[in-house]
Design a protein around this motif. Sequence first.
Motif, PDB file in Angstrom:
ATOM      1  N   GLU A   1       0.810  -1.211   0.000  1.00 32.51           N
ATOM      2  CA  GLU A   1       0.000   0.000   0.000  1.00 32.51           C
ATOM      3  C   GLU A   1       0.844   1.262   0.000  1.00 32.51           C
ATOM      4  O   GLU A   1       0.309   2.363   0.039  1.00 32.51           O
ATOM      5  CB  GLU A   1      -0.935  -0.004   1.201  1.00 32.51           C
ATOM      6  N   LYS A   2       2.186   1.131  -0.009  1.00 36.25           N
ATOM      7  CA  LYS A   2       3.064   2.296   0.022  1.00 36.25           C
ATOM      8  C   LYS A   2       3.201   2.899  -1.363  1.00 36.25           C
ATOM      9  O   LYS A   2       3.018   2.236  -2.367  1.00 36.25           O
ATOM     10  CB  LYS A   2       4.449   1.890   0.527  1.00 36.25           C
ATOM     11  N   TRP A   3       3.553   4.176  -1.377  1.00 38.46           N
ATOM     12  CA  TRP A   3       3.910   4.815  -2.635  1.00 38.46           C
ATOM     13  C   TRP A   3       5.233   4.247  -3.097  1.00 38.46           C
ATOM     14  O   TRP A   3       6.028   3.743  -2.308  1.00 38.46           O
ATOM     15  CB  TRP A   3       4.036   6.319  -2.437  1.00 38.46           C
ATOM     16  N   GLY A   4       5.522   4.355  -4.379  1.00 38.36           N
ATOM     17  CA  GLY A   4       6.719   3.773  -4.957  1.00 38.36           C
ATOM     18  C   GLY A   4       8.021   4.347  -4.445  1.00 38.36           C
ATOM     19  O   GLY A   4       9.053   3.693  -4.492  1.00 38.36           O
ATOM     20  N   CYS A   5       8.041   5.571  -3.953  1.00 38.01           N
ATOM     21  CA  CYS A   5       9.287   6.189  -3.499  1.00 38.01           C
ATOM     22  C   CYS A   5       9.739   5.652  -2.152  1.00 38.01           C
ATOM     23  O   CYS A   5      10.925   5.738  -1.819  1.00 38.01           O
ATOM     24  CB  CYS A   5       9.131   7.710  -3.429  1.00 38.01           C
ATOM     25  N   ASP A   6       8.825   5.111  -1.361  1.00 38.03           N
ATOM     26  CA  ASP A   6       9.182   4.564  -0.049  1.00 38.03           C
ATOM     27  C   ASP A   6      10.182   3.429  -0.230  1.00 38.03           C
ATOM     28  O   ASP A   6      10.003   2.548  -1.056  1.00 38.03           O
ATOM     29  CB  ASP A   6       7.946   4.032   0.678  1.00 38.03           C
TER      30      ASP A   6
END
Length: 101
Positions: free
Chosen positions: A39-44
């Motif tokens: 569920e995280k954004w790709g930059c994490d």
Amino acid sequence: MKALGCLCVFSLVTALKVQRDVEDPLQPCKGNEVTAKGEKWGCDGISLEDCPNSYTSSGQNTFFQCGVSSTNCVTIGPKCKVAKVASAPSCRALYDSGVKE
């Protein structure tokens, strides 16, 4: 009269630049696209070294640059656009569409 001609050319060039900026204000995305995990954004989870040269998609063809905030790589923008790469049709596709050799 020469000065008036130069002024007209300058005005036209300025108007065309403003029109282009209004029609397509997004800058190209820099670096490589990173994908979200879970569920995280790709930059994490991207290293701080790779962060400034990464971007991610939020879905529906919308992209944002990654950036460093404190000690994390996060999706902070700005919004950017990805250049579309055109592909040539295969010989079989041309043949099937009725284009003869």
